[in-house]
Write a protein that holds these residues in place. Structure first.
Motif, PDB file in Angstrom:
ATOM      1  N   ALA A 113       0.830  -1.207   0.000  1.00  0.00           N
ATOM      2  CA  ALA A 113       0.000   0.000   0.000  1.00  0.00           C
ATOM      3  C   ALA A 113       0.864   1.257   0.000  1.00  0.00           C
ATOM      4  O   ALA A 113       0.557   2.240  -0.694  1.00  0.00           O
ATOM      5  N   ALA A 114       1.961   1.232   0.764  1.00  0.00           N
ATOM      6  CA  ALA A 114       2.849   2.392   0.826  1.00  0.00           C
ATOM      7  C   ALA A 114       3.551   2.633  -0.507  1.00  0.00           C
ATOM      8  O   ALA A 114       3.896   3.772  -0.847  1.00  0.00           O
ATOM      9  N   GLU A 115       3.746   1.556  -1.271  1.00  0.00           N
ATOM     10  CA  GLU A 115       4.423   1.677  -2.561  1.00  0.00           C
ATOM     11  C   GLU A 115       3.510   2.221  -3.649  1.00  0.00           C
ATOM     12  O   GLU A 115       3.978   2.808  -4.626  1.00  0.00           O
ATOM     13  N   TYR A 116       2.200   2.029  -3.478  1.00  0.00           N
ATOM     14  CA  TYR A 116       1.243   2.421  -4.524  1.00  0.00           C
ATOM     15  C   TYR A 116       0.269   3.467  -4.006  1.00  0.00           C
ATOM     16  O   TYR A 116      -0.938   3.401  -4.262  1.00  0.00           O
ATOM     17  N   THR A 117       0.778   4.470  -3.314  1.00  0.00           N
ATOM     18  CA  THR A 117      -0.096   5.452  -2.671  1.00  0.00           C
ATOM     19  C   THR A 117      -0.907   6.279  -3.668  1.00  0.00           C
ATOM     20  O   THR A 117      -1.936   6.831  -3.300  1.00  0.00           O
ATOM     21  N   GLY A 118      -0.488   6.362  -4.904  1.00  0.00           N
ATOM     22  CA  GLY A 118      -1.199   7.197  -5.866  1.00  0.00           C
ATOM     23  C   GLY A 118      -2.403   6.552  -6.500  1.00  0.00           C
ATOM     24  O   GLY A 118      -3.052   7.167  -7.369  1.00  0.00           O
ATOM     25  N   ASP A 177      -6.803   3.157  -2.022  1.00  0.00           N
ATOM     26  CA  ASP A 177      -6.655   2.192  -0.933  1.00  0.00           C
ATOM     27  C   ASP A 177      -6.511   0.777  -1.502  1.00  0.00           C
ATOM     28  O   ASP A 177      -7.378   0.299  -2.233  1.00  0.00           O
ATOM     29  N   ASN A 183     -12.465  -1.970  -2.215  1.00  0.00           N
ATOM     30  CA  ASN A 183     -11.301  -1.081  -2.258  1.00  0.00           C
ATOM     31  C   ASN A 183     -10.185  -1.704  -3.102  1.00  0.00           C
ATOM     32  O   ASN A 183      -9.507  -1.004  -3.871  1.00  0.00           O
ATOM     33  N   PHE A 203      -8.738  -0.139  -6.528  1.00  0.00           N
ATOM     34  CA  PHE A 203      -7.303   0.107  -6.658  1.00  0.00           C
ATOM     35  C   PHE A 203      -6.773  -0.504  -7.960  1.00  0.00           C
ATOM     36  O   PHE A 203      -6.061   0.150  -8.732  1.00  0.00           O
ATOM     37  N   TYR A 255      -5.334   1.454 -11.368  1.00  0.00           N
ATOM     38  CA  TYR A 255      -3.991   1.199 -11.896  1.00  0.00           C
ATOM     39  C   TYR A 255      -4.055   0.751 -13.354  1.00  0.00           C
ATOM     40  O   TYR A 255      -3.279   1.232 -14.197  1.00  0.00           O
TER      41      TYR A 255
END
Length: 230
Positions: free
Chosen positions: A171-176, A179, A189, A193, A197
């Protein structure tokens, strides 16, 4: 493979193993193994599914910091899951074998949660996998062992907490892209997501299991959308 009631486990160290993350579309499958005398386990250890995230985390910390408890993990990454030459039953065996091999001692008794419709077959495969690593164990494999044996309940907690930690890193790697959610196909969610992407990149992210139907459906929808624009 042996069959033995939970109450009749021998005194002294016993191995327990379970896995988390067999069904998600995002992230690895994580197996955990624990080796200890069941008598030293926390009184409130339980199947991870019946514990709150905070309680799981607290129990996992307690287990990993106790010098009387050995812990091992077996990780099956997305690329291995997507390999068409394998299947989830084999990968579940592999994950548990990797976790157990990290801490097993010759002649141990291992109690594992069966990841196959035929529990005995699963146990035999775990035993054989450890034998290939020159580790001889006696194995009890049961469906719902995480509900019956505290040693397996403890392993289920460790596996779930480690799996959640890794999903948090994803999750931290794909913050853009919104959720990530739980990573399960049923989680709206997670689906949103992945859709976000795919719409931006035309492909699923590296953290996703491309062989899962969820990803295939999103890619098909994106392809149809592209065709309709002509």
């Amino acid at each position: 493979m042996s069959e033995l009631p939970a109450a009749a486990l021998p005194d002294g160290p016993v191995l327990g193993a379970d896995e988390a993350g067999k069904g998600p579309v995002i992230g690895p499958m994580v197996a955990a193994a624990i080796r200890t005398d069941p008598a030293v386990l926390p009184d409130d250890v339980d199947d991870s599914k019946r514990l709150s995230p905070a309680r799981r985390a607290s129990i996992a910390t307690s287990l990993r910091s106790d010098p009387a408890i050995d812990v091992g993990f077996g990780i099956v990454e997305v690329e291995e899951i997507d390999d068409p030459e394998t299947d989830m039953n084999s990968l579940t065996v592999a994950a548990q074998v990797r976790a157990l091999a990290a801490i097993a001692c010759e002649g141990d008794l291992a109690v594992v949660d069966a990841g196959d419709v035929i529990a005995e077959r699963f146990g035999d495969r775990v035993t054989a996998g450890l034998a290939e690593r020159e580790i001889t164990v006696e194995t009890i494999a049961e469906h719902g062992a995480d509900d019956t044996y505290p040693i397996v309940s403890a392993a289920s907690v460790l596996a779930k907490v480690e799996r959640d930690r890794r999903v948090g890193a994803i999750a931290a790697e794909y913050t853009g892209f919104g959720d990530v959610g739980s990573g399960y196909p049923s989680d709206p969610n997670t689906r949103e997501f992945l859709q976000t992407y795919v719409e931006e990149h035309g492909a699923v992210p590296a953290c996703a299991r491309r062989s899962w139907s969820t990803c295939a459906d999103l890619l098909d929808a994106a392809a149809q959308s592209d065709l309709s624009s002509f």
